[in-house]
Design an enzyme around this catalytic site. Structure first.
Site, PDB file in Angstrom:
ATOM      1  N   LYS A  22      17.813  49.328  81.726  1.00 31.59           N
ATOM      2  CA  LYS A  22      18.486  48.021  81.793  1.00 31.59           C
ATOM      3  C   LYS A  22      19.873  48.187  82.407  1.00 31.59           C
ATOM      4  CE  LYS A  22      20.628  46.553  77.932  1.00 31.59           C
ATOM      5  NZ  LYS A  22      22.066  46.202  77.991  1.00 31.59           N
ATOM      6  N   ASN A  23      20.632  49.153  81.907  1.00 34.46           N
ATOM      7  CA  ASN A  23      22.037  49.282  82.322  1.00 34.46           C
ATOM      8  C   ASN A  23      22.184  49.826  83.728  1.00 34.46           C
ATOM      9  OD1 ASN A  23      22.663  48.237  79.894  1.00 34.46           O
ATOM     10  ND2 ASN A  23      23.537  50.095  79.020  1.00 34.46           N
ATOM     11  N   ARG A  94      27.165  39.789  78.987  1.00 31.78           N
ATOM     12  CA  ARG A  94      28.471  40.069  79.570  1.00 31.78           C
ATOM     13  C   ARG A  94      28.360  40.809  80.902  1.00 31.78           C
ATOM     14  NH1 ARG A  94      32.183  41.299  76.588  1.00 31.78           N
ATOM     15  NH2 ARG A  94      33.332  42.655  77.976  1.00 31.78           N
ATOM     16  N   CYS A 118      31.543  39.609  71.638  1.00 35.86           N
ATOM     17  CA  CYS A 118      30.404  40.510  71.461  1.00 35.86           C
ATOM     18  C   CYS A 118      30.318  40.815  69.963  1.00 35.86           C
ATOM     19  CB  CYS A 118      30.680  41.794  72.251  1.00 35.86           C
ATOM     20  SG  CYS A 118      29.146  42.596  72.755  1.00 35.86           S
ATOM     21  N   ARG A 123      36.074  43.779  73.669  1.00 36.37           N
ATOM     22  CA  ARG A 123      35.532  44.300  74.912  1.00 36.37           C
ATOM     23  C   ARG A 123      36.244  43.576  76.047  1.00 36.37           C
ATOM     24  NH1 ARG A 123      29.169  44.796  74.872  1.00 36.37           N
ATOM     25  NH2 ARG A 123      29.613  46.220  76.596  1.00 36.37           N
ATOM     26  N   PRO A 124      37.495  43.973  76.303  1.00 34.61           N
ATOM     27  CA  PRO A 124      38.312  43.268  77.294  1.00 34.61           C
ATOM     28  C   PRO A 124      37.799  43.500  78.715  1.00 34.61           C
ATOM     29  CG  PRO A 124      39.400  45.278  76.588  1.00 34.61           C
ATOM     30  CD  PRO A 124      38.176  45.134  75.734  1.00 34.61           C
ATOM     31  N   VAL A 125      38.278  42.702  79.645  1.00 36.31           N
ATOM     32  CA  VAL A 125      37.957  42.898  81.074  1.00 36.31           C
ATOM     33  C   VAL A 125      39.254  43.026  81.873  1.00 36.31           C
ATOM     34  CG1 VAL A 125      35.667  41.843  81.089  1.00 36.31           C
ATOM     35  CG2 VAL A 125      37.715  40.387  81.359  1.00 36.31           C
ATOM     36  N   ASP A 126      40.324  43.421  81.174  1.00 39.74           N
ATOM     37  CA  ASP A 126      41.642  43.523  81.848  1.00 39.74           C
ATOM     38  C   ASP A 126      41.613  44.495  83.016  1.00 39.74           C
ATOM     39  OD1 ASP A 126      41.243  45.420  79.723  1.00 39.74           O
ATOM     40  OD2 ASP A 126      43.282  46.095  80.071  1.00 39.74           O
ATOM     41  N   LEU A 127      40.854  45.590  82.878  1.00 37.51           N
ATOM     42  CA  LEU A 127      40.820  46.584  83.972  1.00 37.51           C
ATOM     43  C   LEU A 127      40.113  46.020  85.202  1.00 37.51           C
ATOM     44  CD1 LEU A 127      39.988  49.777  81.892  1.00 37.51           C
ATOM     45  CD2 LEU A 127      42.180  49.182  82.933  1.00 37.51           C
ATOM     46  N   ASP A 310      26.054  54.291  72.884  1.00 37.07           N
ATOM     47  CA  ASP A 310      24.818  53.511  72.709  1.00 37.07           C
ATOM     48  C   ASP A 310      23.791  54.236  71.859  1.00 37.07           C
ATOM     49  OD1 ASP A 310      24.793  51.974  76.021  1.00 37.07           O
ATOM     50  OD2 ASP A 310      26.005  51.654  74.238  1.00 37.07           O
ATOM     51  N   ILE A 332      34.690  55.188  71.731  1.00 42.87           N
ATOM     52  CA  ILE A 332      34.608  54.190  72.804  1.00 42.87           C
ATOM     53  C   ILE A 332      34.816  52.803  72.217  1.00 42.87           C
ATOM     54  CG2 ILE A 332      33.159  53.216  74.619  1.00 42.87           C
ATOM     55  CD1 ILE A 332      33.833  56.116  75.215  1.00 42.87           C
ATOM     56  N   ARG A 402      16.418  42.279  74.106  1.00 47.09           N
ATOM     57  CA  ARG A 402      17.346  42.401  75.230  1.00 47.09           C
ATOM     58  C   ARG A 402      17.293  43.792  75.833  1.00 47.09           C
ATOM     59  NH1 ARG A 402      23.274  41.289  74.195  1.00 47.09           N
ATOM     60  NH2 ARG A 402      23.156  41.964  76.349  1.00 47.09           N
TER      61      ARG A 402
HETATM   62  C1  EPZ Z   1      28.644  49.493  79.443  1.00 48.95           C
HETATM   63  O1  EPZ Z   1      29.427  48.434  78.921  1.00 48.95           O
HETATM   64  C2  EPZ Z   1      27.248  49.323  78.858  1.00 48.95           C
HETATM   65  N1  EPZ Z   1      26.689  48.041  79.275  1.00 48.95           N
HETATM   66  C3  EPZ Z   1      27.295  49.377  77.329  1.00 48.95           C
HETATM   67  O2  EPZ Z   1      25.961  49.337  76.858  1.00 48.95           O
HETATM   68  C4  EPZ Z   1      27.911  50.716  76.910  1.00 48.95           C
HETATM   69  O3  EPZ Z   1      28.054  50.727  75.501  1.00 48.95           O
HETATM   70  C5  EPZ Z   1      29.291  50.881  77.575  1.00 48.95           C
HETATM   71  O4  EPZ Z   1      29.159  50.768  79.018  1.00 48.95           O
HETATM   72  C6  EPZ Z   1      29.911  52.233  77.273  1.00 48.95           C
HETATM   73  O5  EPZ Z   1      29.086  53.259  77.741  1.00 48.95           O
HETATM   74  C7  EPZ Z   1      26.080  47.960  80.473  1.00 48.95           C
HETATM   75  O6  EPZ Z   1      25.978  48.933  81.209  1.00 48.95           O
HETATM   76  C8  EPZ Z   1      25.513  46.618  80.841  1.00 48.95           C
HETATM   77  P1  EPZ Z   1      33.057  50.004  79.398  1.00 48.95           P
HETATM   78  P2  EPZ Z   1      30.910  48.158  79.535  1.00 48.95           P
HETATM   79  O7  EPZ Z   1      33.783  49.047  80.281  1.00 48.95           O
HETATM   80  O8  EPZ Z   1      30.890  48.385  80.999  1.00 48.95           O
HETATM   81  C9  EPZ Z   1      37.340  49.579  77.441  1.00 48.95           C
HETATM   82  C10 EPZ Z   1      24.141  48.488  75.627  1.00 48.95           C
HETATM   83  O9  EPZ Z   1      23.930  48.647  74.429  1.00 48.95           O
HETATM   84  N2  EPZ Z   1      37.633  48.601  78.502  1.00 48.95           N
HETATM   85  O10 EPZ Z   1      32.642  51.336  79.946  1.00 48.95           O
HETATM   86  O11 EPZ Z   1      31.350  46.828  79.034  1.00 48.95           O
HETATM   87  C11 EPZ Z   1      36.322  49.046  76.440  1.00 48.95           C
HETATM   88  O12 EPZ Z   1      36.979  48.271  75.459  1.00 48.95           O
HETATM   89  C12 EPZ Z   1      25.545  48.179  76.121  1.00 48.95           C
HETATM   90  O13 EPZ Z   1      23.281  48.608  76.525  1.00 48.95           O
HETATM   91  C13 EPZ Z   1      38.932  48.104  78.610  1.00 48.95           C
HETATM   92  O14 EPZ Z   1      39.826  48.457  77.840  1.00 48.95           O
HETATM   93  O15 EPZ Z   1      31.747  49.294  78.821  1.00 48.95           O
HETATM   94  C14 EPZ Z   1      35.716  50.309  75.877  1.00 48.95           C
HETATM   95  O16 EPZ Z   1      36.535  50.807  74.840  1.00 48.95           O
HETATM   96  C15 EPZ Z   1      26.444  47.848  74.960  1.00 48.95           C
HETATM   97  N3  EPZ Z   1      39.217  47.196  79.586  1.00 48.95           N
HETATM   98  C16 EPZ Z   1      35.775  51.285  77.049  1.00 48.95           C
HETATM   99  O17 EPZ Z   1      36.666  50.712  78.014  1.00 48.95           O
HETATM  100  C17 EPZ Z   1      38.254  46.787  80.481  1.00 48.95           C
HETATM  101  O18 EPZ Z   1      38.576  45.980  81.385  1.00 48.95           O
HETATM  102  C18 EPZ Z   1      34.440  51.491  77.738  1.00 48.95           C
HETATM  103  O19 EPZ Z   1      33.924  50.206  78.053  1.00 48.95           O
HETATM  104  C19 EPZ Z   1      36.945  47.309  80.360  1.00 48.95           C
HETATM  105  C20 EPZ Z   1      36.653  48.226  79.370  1.00 48.95           C
END
Ligand code: EPZ
Length: 423
Positions: A22-23, A94, A118, A123-127, A310, A332, A402
């Protein structure tokens, strides 16, 4: 809402086949929007998130079809005409936020809803947003939507992800490949899903250096060919099954269709518990045999190739059957432990302190009604129910739908006693 009625305890033995990831599929689908040609991706799992994301993509006018009976997904990039992704769909999943990078990359403009909350977080998107701004896009937020614009060619730029982020890496690459003269991304995510995504873009004609390393350099190309690709197997589903096969002393399973190279150090962790974990010579199958007594092994999650967040719920669930106390630390996501009180209802001894779950076993589990709260927590409740004495009702299994294709059929075929019931 469906629930599972599970009778336990049942050892599992036989063969399991892993579905497509999926991912890994979601970013590949987004990448197809960067091309004006037809694309096809194979080995796409029949999961709710794939249907949802297909709807999001169709909302841009793009003709996209999920040929579910063949696990095949196609789209015609030439039909994209509306660079928008609406709240009512983005809030359901998301990863729809990838539309921001895809639409900016393809059209130079986008109006995309911010993702909702969530089950755990934040789970911010600031980056994502800071990276796009650093790349030269003009960003603004209005009514819960991100509105962004950029010129045909963006000047050279660079950005460092702190912390490393899968989603931000994907979104920034999507936004750069057709527009940035040169974009250097430092501390890019190394997950196999991201590596495959970059390799697929390269196959479409993108100019990306450093694939597989934590520094990516992207240089603009003016157009991309359609994608013709076989999606990778789901490494998290594979890991889930490997851990499930350890929990009952009489279980032994062979899991097919995996990629050993994508499992990090999981096999080593499994062997430390006393389980047998043997790969075939090609690294495409793995045989896991449960130990008589599980030795408690603590883990802490990390970015790839560290222990995946995960899989932390699944590992903690297995530890309820280990003899002794061990810790599962999630570095994480600090609060991804909603499964713990549910396992407590089955008799598990789990104490969560900050971002660490302290698990003491061996505790015999007894059936009860438990509530799924998110995708990986719900599969952990199923795993626990399979070794619990008596009947367990796992509620709200739409979370499972999902991320796990035909889970009850796969597990029933190897000895589990699971019935799906419409609530
Ligand atoms: C991906 O989510 C996966 N989802 C998640 O799997 C997985 O848990 C996660 O990566 C970590 O491996 C998909 O691939 C669709 P991140 P993502 O951005 O991209 C912080 C599942 O169960 N962060 O790598 O949202 C964040 O808070 C799902 O299949 C910021 O601070 O994860 C976290 O602590 C759940 N600012 C860390 O980075 C940002 O703008 C890693 O998050 C973005 C992230």
């Amino acid at each position: 809402m469906d629930k599972f009625i599970i009778q336990g305890p049942t050892p599992i033995h036989g063969e399991l086949h892993v579905s497509g990831s999926k991912n890994a599929a979601l970013p590949l689908m987004a990448a197809c929007l960067l091309s004006e040609e037809r694309s096809e991706i194979r080995n796409i799992p029949r999961l709710q998130d794939i249907y949802t994301f297909t709807k999001v993509i169709q909302g841009t006018g793009t003709q996209a079809t999920f040929h579910q009976e063949e696990n095949r997904w196609t789209c015609d990039g030439s039909t994209l005409d509306t660079p928008e992704a609406p709240y009512d769909l983005v809030r359901k999943m998301r990863a729809s936020f990838y539309m921001l990078g895809a639409l900016l990359g393809r059209c130079g403009e986008a109006r995309v809803s911010l993702p909702g909350g969530c089950a755990w977080g934040p789970r911010p998107v600031d980056l994502h947003l800071k990276g796009l701004e650093a790349m030269g896009y003009k960003m603004s937020q209005k009514g819960g939507y991100i509105e962004a614009k950029g010129p045909d060619t963006l000047p050279p730029s660079s950005f460092t992800l702190q912390p490393s982020s899968v989603g931000a890496t994907i979104n920034l690459v999507l936004a750069a490949v057709l527009r940035s003269e040169s974009f250097r991304l430092v501390n890019a995510a190394l997950e196999p899903d991201v590596v495959q995504f970059c390799e697929a873009l390269q196959a479409m004609g993108a100019d990306i250096d450093g694939i597989g390393s934590s520094t990516l350099t992207i240089r603009k190309v003016t157009r991309l060919k359609g994608l013709d690709w076989d999606n990778s197997p789901d490494r998290i589903e594979a890991g889930t099954f490997m851990i499930a096969a350890m929990m009952h002393p009489d279980s032994v399973c062979t899991i097919h269709g995996i990629r050993r190279s994508e499992l990090g150090g999981l096999a080593d962790d499994i062997r430390l518990t006393g389980a047998i974990c043997e790969f075939n010579s090609e690294g495409t199958s793995v045989r896991v045999k449960a130990p008589e007594r599980i030795t408690p092994i603590s883990v802490r999650t990390d970015i790839y190739p560290g222990f995946p967040t995960d899989l932390q719920a699944q590992w903690a669930t297995m530890l309820t059957q280990a003899h002794g106390t061990s810790a599962v630390e999630d570095r994480i996501y600090e609060d991804r432990f909603s499964y713990a009180p549910e396992l407590g209802r089955l008799g598990a001894n789990i104490e969560v302190k900050h971002n660490v779950a302290w698990v003491t076993g061996h505790t015999p589990l007894n059936g009860a009604s438990v509530m799924s709260t998110d995708l990986r927590a719900s599969v952990s409740l199923v795993m626990a129910a399979m070794v619990a004495q008596g009947q367990t009702d796992v509620l709200r299994v739409y979370h499972l739908d999902r991320g796990y294709e035909a889970l009850e059929a796969k597990l029933t075929a190897i000895g589990a006693n699971i019935e799906r019931v419409k609530e």
